[in-house]
Scaffold this motif. Structure first.
Motif, mmCIF file in Angstrom:
data_model
loop_
_atom_site.group_PDB
_atom_site.id
_atom_site.type_symbol
_atom_site.label_atom_id
_atom_site.label_comp_id
_atom_site.label_asym_id
_atom_site.label_seq_id
_atom_site.Cartn_x
_atom_site.Cartn_y
_atom_site.Cartn_z
ATOM 1 N N ARG A 82 -10.479 -13.019 -29.051
ATOM 2 C CA ARG A 82 -9.830 -14.310 -28.883
ATOM 3 C C ARG A 82 -9.512 -14.568 -27.419
ATOM 4 O O ARG A 82 -9.139 -13.664 -26.676
ATOM 5 C CB ARG A 82 -8.559 -14.373 -29.725
ATOM 6 N N ASN A 83 -9.656 -15.828 -27.022
ATOM 7 C CA ASN A 83 -9.350 -16.243 -25.659
ATOM 8 C C ASN A 83 -8.756 -17.651 -25.726
ATOM 9 O O ASN A 83 -9.465 -18.643 -25.729
ATOM 10 C CB ASN A 83 -10.614 -16.226 -24.795
ATOM 11 N N ASP A 84 -7.424 -17.706 -25.852
ATOM 12 C CA ASP A 84 -6.701 -18.963 -25.946
ATOM 13 C C ASP A 84 -7.197 -19.759 -27.161
ATOM 14 O O ASP A 84 -7.121 -19.271 -28.278
ATOM 15 C CB ASP A 84 -6.848 -19.753 -24.645
ATOM 16 N N THR A 85 -7.728 -20.974 -26.947
ATOM 17 C CA THR A 85 -8.205 -21.788 -28.069
ATOM 18 C C THR A 85 -9.633 -21.437 -28.476
ATOM 19 O O THR A 85 -10.181 -22.069 -29.385
ATOM 20 C CB THR A 85 -8.159 -23.283 -27.715
ATOM 21 N N HIS A 86 -10.242 -20.482 -27.800
ATOM 22 C CA HIS A 86 -11.616 -20.078 -28.097
ATOM 23 C C HIS A 86 -11.645 -18.629 -28.592
ATOM 24 O O HIS A 86 -10.713 -17.856 -28.381
ATOM 25 C CB HIS A 86 -12.495 -20.190 -26.853
ATOM 26 N N ALA A 87 -12.724 -18.286 -29.245
ATOM 27 C CA ALA A 87 -12.963 -16.903 -29.651
ATOM 28 C C ALA A 87 -14.459 -16.655 -29.626
ATOM 29 O O ALA A 87 -15.260 -17.562 -29.928
ATOM 30 C CB ALA A 87 -12.406 -16.637 -31.049
ATOM 31 N N VAL A 88 -14.844 -15.444 -29.273
ATOM 32 C CA VAL A 88 -16.257 -15.075 -29.219
ATOM 33 C C VAL A 88 -16.533 -13.998 -30.254
ATOM 34 O O VAL A 88 -15.919 -12.927 -30.236
ATOM 35 C CB VAL A 88 -16.649 -14.571 -27.814
ATOM 36 N N ILE A 89 -17.448 -14.307 -31.172
ATOM 37 C CA ILE A 89 -17.904 -13.343 -32.167
ATOM 38 C C ILE A 89 -19.196 -12.717 -31.670
ATOM 39 O O ILE A 89 -20.125 -13.422 -31.274
ATOM 40 C CB ILE A 89 -18.158 -14.017 -33.524
ATOM 41 N N THR A 90 -19.261 -11.400 -31.669
ATOM 42 C CA THR A 90 -20.469 -10.679 -31.280
ATOM 43 C C THR A 90 -20.954 -9.864 -32.469
ATOM 44 O O THR A 90 -20.169 -9.179 -33.128
ATOM 45 C CB THR A 90 -20.194 -9.740 -30.096
ATOM 46 N N ALA A 91 -22.265 -9.956 -32.752
ATOM 47 C CA ALA A 91 -22.828 -9.254 -33.905
ATOM 48 C C ALA A 91 -24.329 -9.105 -33.714
ATOM 49 O O ALA A 91 -24.949 -9.841 -32.937
ATOM 50 C CB ALA A 91 -22.547 -10.015 -35.197
#
Length: 298
Positions: A82-91
Motif C-alpha cells: 500500500r502507498n497512500d491511496t494507491h496499492a501495487v499488487i505483484t504476482a
C-alpha cells in the motif's frame, strides 16, 4: 496549459536518482497545472511477474478488504504494498488474470491505474509537490518515467481525469493540448472492443495507439497514424516498457523542449524543467519538430 516532463536514463548509475530528478522536473511545472498530477515510473523486471497498480478513495477500507481476499484469489502467489491511496499488487503472470477477475467481481470500487511488468502509475488531485510527497516519488528508482501536471479546462478535476492514462500493458500517455474529434473516435474504438474509464480526450489518444498496435503497428507507426487520425493540437509523451517517445501535431503550438546527453534524454514543456539535471549545460537542447516522431529505447 498543462505541463509534461519525461526522463529516459541511458546511464544505469542514475537509476537510484530517477524519482528525485523526475519529481523536481514535475514540481517546476506546477504553474502550468496546479489541479492534479501524476507520474509513471518504469523499473527493472525479472520477466516472471507483473504488477497491477490500484487506487481507492477509501484506501483503509478497500485495501483492508482486499488483503483479506487476495491470498485465496491468487492461490497465495500475490503480494500487495500500500502507498497512500494507491496499492501495487505483484504476482506471477498466470495469477494476474485471476486477480483481475477477482477485482472486478469482489472489489468493483477499486480503480486500476496501470498494468505491466515494469510500470507503476501514481496520480491524484492536488499540487504536484503534494502528489510527489504523498507517494514518496522522490525515493523511487527506475530506468525512465514520465509525468504530468494538469490544468483542467474542459472537464472536472478528478483523480481519474489526471494523467498519465494507460490502456495497454506497460504503456501510458500524457498530453498537453486538446483533441476535437475524440468523441467520434471513442465511439469507433468502443465498437472495436476497447473500454474507457473517463471522458478525457487523452484516454482516447492512448486507446487509439493501443488499437493500432493490436492490429500490427509498432509504437512508431502508431504515433505516425495519430497525425492523420487525431484532429486538434497536442504534444504527446508516451512511455513504454523499454523507452519513451514524443510527438507534436503538425502545427505544434504547444511548447516542448528536448535535451540529450550521453547519460539521459529529457523532455519538458519548458526548458526550466530541465535546468537542474546533471550535465544539462553540455546537453544538446532543441525544440522537437512538428509532425515528427522521436523515440528512445533501451
Amino acid at each position: 496549459m498543462c505541463g509534461i516532463v519525461g526522463l529516459f536514463l541511458k546511464d544505469a548509475s542514475l537509476k537510484p536518482q530517477l524519482g528525485e530528478l523526475l519529481s523536481d522536473m514535475l514540481v517546476t511545472m506546477t504553474d502550468r497545472g496546479p489541479d492534479s498530477a501524476g507520474i509513471a515510473v518504469y523499473s527493472d523486471t525479472d520477466g516472471k511477474s507483473g504488477k497491477i497498480t490500484l487506487q481507492s478513495d477509501r484506501p483503509d477500507e478497500d485495501f483492508s478488504a482486499l488483503e483479506k481476499t487476495l491470498a485465496d484469489a491468487s492461490g497465495g502467489a500475490a503480494s500487495m504494498v500500500r502507498n497512500d491511496t494507491h496499492a501495487v499488487i505483484t504476482a506471477p503472470a498466470e495469477a494476474l488474470k485471476k486477480i483481475e477477475a477477482h477485482l472486478a467481481s469482489a472489489h468493483p470500487g477499486l480503480r486500476v491505474m496501470s498494468r505491466g511488468e515494469a510500470m507503476e502509475i501514481y496520480k491524484e488531485v492536488g499540487l504536484p509537490s503534494d502528489v510527489v510527497d504523498r507517494f514518496g516519488i522522490r525515493s523511487m528508482q527506475g530506468s525512465h518515467g514520465i509525468g504530468h501536471t494538469r490544468m483542467a479546462t474542459e472537464s472536472a478535476v478528478t483523480t481519474m481525469g489526471a494523467h498519465p492514462f494507460s490502456t495497454a500493458t506497460d504503456e501510458c500517455l500524457v498530453h498537453n493540448g486538446s483533441l476535437s474529434n475524440h468523441n467520434s473516435l471513442r465511439r469507433k474504438l468502443v465498437r472495436e472492443g476497447l473500454r474507457f474509464e473517463t471522458e478525457n480526450d487523452t484516454e482516447v489518444g492512448a486507446a487509439y495507439m493501443t488499437y493500432r498496435m493490436q492490429n500490427g503497428a509498432n509504437l512508431g507507426e502508431a504515433l505516425e497514424d495519430c497525425l492523420s487520425a487525431l484532429d486538434g493540437f497536442y504534444t504527446f509523451v508516451v512511455g513504454t516498457k523499454r523507452g519513451f517517445g514524443v510527438l507534436r501535431d503538425p502545427i505544434a503550438c504547444k511548447p516542448a523542449v528536448l535535451a540529450e546527453t550521453d547519460r539521459y534524454v529529457a523532455f519538458g514543456s519548458e526548458y526550466r524543467a530541465l535546468v537542474n539535471l546533471p550535465g544539462i549545460l553540455d546537453a544538446r537542447v532543441w525544440e522537437p519538430e512538428p509532425a515528427t516522431v522521436y523515440f528512445w529505447e533501451h
